[in-house]
Design a protein around this motif. Structure first.
Motif, PDB file in Angstrom:
ATOM      1  N   GLU A 155      39.191 -62.612  74.179  1.00  0.00           N
ATOM      2  CA  GLU A 155      39.247 -64.035  73.869  1.00  0.00           C
ATOM      3  C   GLU A 155      39.353 -64.249  72.365  1.00  0.00           C
ATOM      4  N   ASP A 156      38.589 -63.490  71.623  1.00  0.00           N
ATOM      5  CA  ASP A 156      38.595 -63.586  70.166  1.00  0.00           C
ATOM      6  C   ASP A 156      39.987 -63.323  69.601  1.00  0.00           C
ATOM      7  N   LYS A 157      40.651 -62.320  70.146  1.00  0.00           N
ATOM      8  CA  LYS A 157      41.994 -61.966  69.672  1.00  0.00           C
ATOM      9  C   LYS A 157      42.968 -63.120  69.870  1.00  0.00           C
ATOM     10  N   TYR A 158      42.966 -63.701  71.041  1.00  0.00           N
ATOM     11  CA  TYR A 158      43.920 -64.776  71.322  1.00  0.00           C
ATOM     12  C   TYR A 158      43.587 -66.053  70.559  1.00  0.00           C
ATOM     13  N   ARG A 159      42.322 -66.330  70.360  1.00  0.00           N
ATOM     14  CA  ARG A 159      41.957 -67.486  69.548  1.00  0.00           C
ATOM     15  C   ARG A 159      42.458 -67.308  68.120  1.00  0.00           C
ATOM     16  N   PHE A 160      42.341 -66.101  67.606  1.00  0.00           N
ATOM     17  CA  PHE A 160      42.826 -65.824  66.256  1.00  0.00           C
ATOM     18  C   PHE A 160      44.345 -65.946  66.191  1.00  0.00           C
ATOM     19  N   ILE A 161      45.031 -65.408  67.172  1.00  0.00           N
ATOM     20  CA  ILE A 161      46.494 -65.506  67.211  1.00  0.00           C
ATOM     21  C   ILE A 161      46.931 -66.967  67.207  1.00  0.00           C
ATOM     22  N   ARG A 162      46.310 -67.784  68.055  1.00  0.00           N
ATOM     23  CA  ARG A 162      46.692 -69.200  68.119  1.00  0.00           C
ATOM     24  C   ARG A 162      46.393 -69.911  66.798  1.00  0.00           C
ATOM     25  N   HIS A 163      45.325 -69.509  66.134  1.00  0.00           N
ATOM     26  CA  HIS A 163      45.013 -70.095  64.824  1.00  0.00           C
ATOM     27  C   HIS A 163      46.102 -69.756  63.812  1.00  0.00           C
ATOM     28  N   VAL A 164      46.515 -68.500  63.791  1.00  0.00           N
ATOM     29  CA  VAL A 164      47.582 -68.086  62.866  1.00  0.00           C
ATOM     30  C   VAL A 164      48.880 -68.817  63.189  1.00  0.00           C
ATOM     31  N   GLU A 165      49.173 -68.978  64.461  1.00  0.00           N
ATOM     32  CA  GLU A 165      50.388 -69.701  64.852  1.00  0.00           C
ATOM     33  C   GLU A 165      50.367 -71.138  64.338  1.00  0.00           C
ATOM     34  N   ARG A 166      49.229 -71.811  64.481  1.00  0.00           N
ATOM     35  CA  ARG A 166      49.120 -73.187  63.988  1.00  0.00           C
ATOM     36  C   ARG A 166      49.205 -73.239  62.469  1.00  0.00           C
ATOM     37  N   LEU A 167      48.563 -72.298  61.816  1.00  0.00           N
ATOM     38  CA  LEU A 167      48.526 -72.271  60.360  1.00  0.00           C
ATOM     39  C   LEU A 167      49.902 -72.001  59.765  1.00  0.00           C
ATOM     40  N   GLU A 168      50.641 -71.090  60.402  1.00  0.00           N
ATOM     41  CA  GLU A 168      51.928 -70.648  59.865  1.00  0.00           C
ATOM     42  C   GLU A 168      53.126 -71.371  60.488  1.00  0.00           C
ATOM     43  N   GLY A 169      52.921 -72.061  61.604  1.00  0.00           N
ATOM     44  CA  GLY A 169      54.041 -72.685  62.288  1.00  0.00           C
ATOM     45  C   GLY A 169      54.997 -71.674  62.885  1.00  0.00           C
ATOM     46  N   ILE A 170      54.439 -70.594  63.411  1.00  0.00           N
ATOM     47  CA  ILE A 170      55.255 -69.521  63.991  1.00  0.00           C
ATOM     48  C   ILE A 170      54.717 -69.167  65.380  1.00  0.00           C
ATOM     49  N   VAL A 171      55.487 -68.357  66.109  1.00  0.00           N
ATOM     50  CA  VAL A 171      55.034 -67.827  67.386  1.00  0.00           C
ATOM     51  C   VAL A 171      54.726 -66.342  67.183  1.00  0.00           C
ATOM     52  N   VAL A 172      53.495 -65.961  67.407  1.00  0.00           N
ATOM     53  CA  VAL A 172      53.091 -64.567  67.291  1.00  0.00           C
ATOM     54  C   VAL A 172      53.181 -63.882  68.645  1.00  0.00           C
ATOM     55  N   HIS A 173      52.643 -64.562  69.645  1.00  0.00           N
ATOM     56  CA  HIS A 173      52.628 -63.992  70.989  1.00  0.00           C
ATOM     57  C   HIS A 173      52.924 -65.120  71.980  1.00  0.00           C
TER      58      HIS A 173
END
Length: 204
Positions: free
Chosen positions: A180-198
């Protein structure tokens, strides 16, 4: 200076625009309660020795983003080779903060080798890392963070801390299975950067 003091000061000296990779153990609850903005801005890796290497990859992938590795002496000693890589690459947006109490405190307080003759600051300097320093007080830590976080170069801070863990009430504990921690972090980075990570798989 205690572990929770380092978490509090680090949280005060960083922003919601920064990204963090943290070790496991006693720092989890302390950082959960002091991370800037209460954001999902931290990836806590579950394998000791992989904190700085993960943070290095993140810093290289996002060179415009400030990245902080929250290390421990036990984790750092399990992968000293990463210091040579950091010394070679010298990512300007990465700061490594090592919490050094000379113990594997969460698994019975067996001593680490920094309790004897190993000196992580000197090892990092010998590996080519920049701006390596030891701090043992809150004022020294704050001053060092203000320097290394703003100078646009790799920084390596060893925070000498006292043994002892903060006891947080149940409602302030950090509960996660890592996934859960991993995906929450990924979604945070996506919002911050405006990109799709996963990308999520579509429902069929």
């Amino acid at each position: 200076m205690k572990r929770v003091d380092v978490a509090r000061i680090l949280g005060e000296e960083t922003t919601t625009e920064d990204l963090f990779v943290s070790s496991i153990g006693g720092i989890l609850d302390d950082w959960w309660n002091h991370r800037p903005g209460g954001e999902d801005n931290t990836l806590s890796v579950s394998i000791l020795g992989s904190v700085s290497s993960t943070a290095l990859g993140l810093a290289i992938a996002l060179p415009h983003r400030r990245v902080v590795a929250i290390e421990t002496d036990g984790s750092m000693l399990m992968n000293l080779g990463i210091l040579c890589t950091l010394g070679a690459e010298r990512p300007p947006n990465l700061t490594v903060v090592v919490l050094d109490n000379g113990l594997y405190e969460c698994i019975g307080s067996a001593p680490t080798l920094t309790s004897r003759h190993a000196d992580l600051r000197l090892i990092a300097e010998g590996a080519g890392c920049l701006h390596c320093m030891d701090v043992s007080s809150e004022d020294a830590l704050r001053a060092s963070l203000r320097s290394v976080l703003s100078d646009g170069e790799l920084g390596f801070v060893v925070a000498k801390i006292e043994p002892g863990m903060e006891v947080w009430p149940a409602e302030k504990r950090r509960y996660t299975d890592g996934v859960e921690d991993k995906y929450r972090f990924i979604r945070h980075v996506e919002r911050l950067e405006g990109i799709v990570v996963h990308a999520s798989s579509p429902h069929v």
